[in-house]
Write an enzyme that holds these catalytic residues in place. Sequence first.
Site, mmCIF file in Angstrom:
data_model
loop_
_atom_site.group_PDB
_atom_site.id
_atom_site.type_symbol
_atom_site.label_atom_id
_atom_site.label_comp_id
_atom_site.label_asym_id
_atom_site.label_seq_id
_atom_site.Cartn_x
_atom_site.Cartn_y
_atom_site.Cartn_z
ATOM 1 N N ARG A 1 0.824 -1.208 0.000
ATOM 2 C CA ARG A 1 0.000 0.000 0.000
ATOM 3 C C ARG A 1 0.862 1.263 0.000
ATOM 4 N NH1 ARG A 1 -5.175 -1.440 3.904
ATOM 5 N NH2 ARG A 1 -5.392 -3.624 3.274
ATOM 6 N N TYR B 1 -10.829 8.319 -9.545
ATOM 7 C CA TYR B 1 -11.773 9.309 -9.036
ATOM 8 C C TYR B 1 -11.360 9.718 -7.621
ATOM 9 C CZ TYR B 1 -13.829 5.243 -6.626
ATOM 10 O OH TYR B 1 -14.014 4.123 -5.858
ATOM 11 N N MET C 1 -12.551 11.111 -3.735
ATOM 12 C CA MET C 1 -13.727 10.994 -2.873
ATOM 13 C C MET C 1 -13.411 11.548 -1.482
ATOM 14 S SD MET C 1 -13.970 7.036 -1.617
ATOM 15 C CE MET C 1 -15.163 7.588 -0.394
ATOM 16 N N LYS D 1 -15.371 11.806 2.733
ATOM 17 C CA LYS D 1 -16.450 11.429 3.634
ATOM 18 C C LYS D 1 -17.300 12.660 3.941
ATOM 19 C CE LYS D 1 -15.452 7.068 4.250
ATOM 20 N NZ LYS D 1 -16.237 6.035 3.555
ATOM 21 N N SER E 1 -20.355 4.099 2.220
ATOM 22 C CA SER E 1 -20.401 4.814 0.945
ATOM 23 C C SER E 1 -21.773 5.436 0.700
ATOM 24 C CB SER E 1 -20.047 3.853 -0.195
ATOM 25 O OG SER E 1 -20.047 4.516 -1.431
#
Length: 247
Positions: A105, A121, A123, A125, A203
Amino acid sequence: MPEVTTSVGWGVLHLFCKLSPDTNTRAVLAAVRTAASGDHQVLTVAVLGHKADIGFMALGPDLWQLRTLQTDLQQAGMEVVDSYVSMTETSEYAADLPPEMKTPRLYPQLPPEGKRAFCFYPMSKRRSAVSEGSGNWFTLPYDTRRELMYEHGKSGRQFRGRILQVVTGSTGVDDFEWGVTLFGEHLDDLKDVVYTMRYDEASAVYAEFGTFYTGLLADPETVLERIGRRSNHWGGLSGSQPVQGAP
């Protein structure tokens, strides 16, 4: 120029560009090759749709090297129409992962073999007030957020082998909080994973998404040829070696 780095992991720069009448293929290829040296990788994508012609995903330890790629592409006649700045990270909900799971990661080796369908994309929260009919992720207790993210991750694990997901952090360095880069063997793999995971509460209730860019991953020579800059006409590097990190 002294390196500017992250304390952990790598910097990541997504650039989405359009061709101009002045685009010089040889200079573009040289820019990519210069950037993809040492521990740095540069991926090239033929973008589908009107938003851009070509995308570059560059990652590595030295942020100056990523910035030099941007400068060199612009000087080669590329018009940068969108960009995203982020860095590799491990989730706060995965602090107990063993090192062998954290390393990919923080220091991903891209692109994944056989996965030429690409999507990116950003994003975040949601921070909506309760009165607005939604919730504020950051007012939830940590244990609740961790449970919701575990559920979200469980949905994603259904696509192991079909999708490689690279989630990079951008809180404080770009408009959203994360950048999500997906690699799949088939275009509908990308659709299926996003559709499936949007039903998770993490989500469906709490996620906000930015602009999606979708394209086809290939070596830079192929991408430039397919989007209208043929190497034999525009001074490409015939017989050149593959770029580090390119398929």
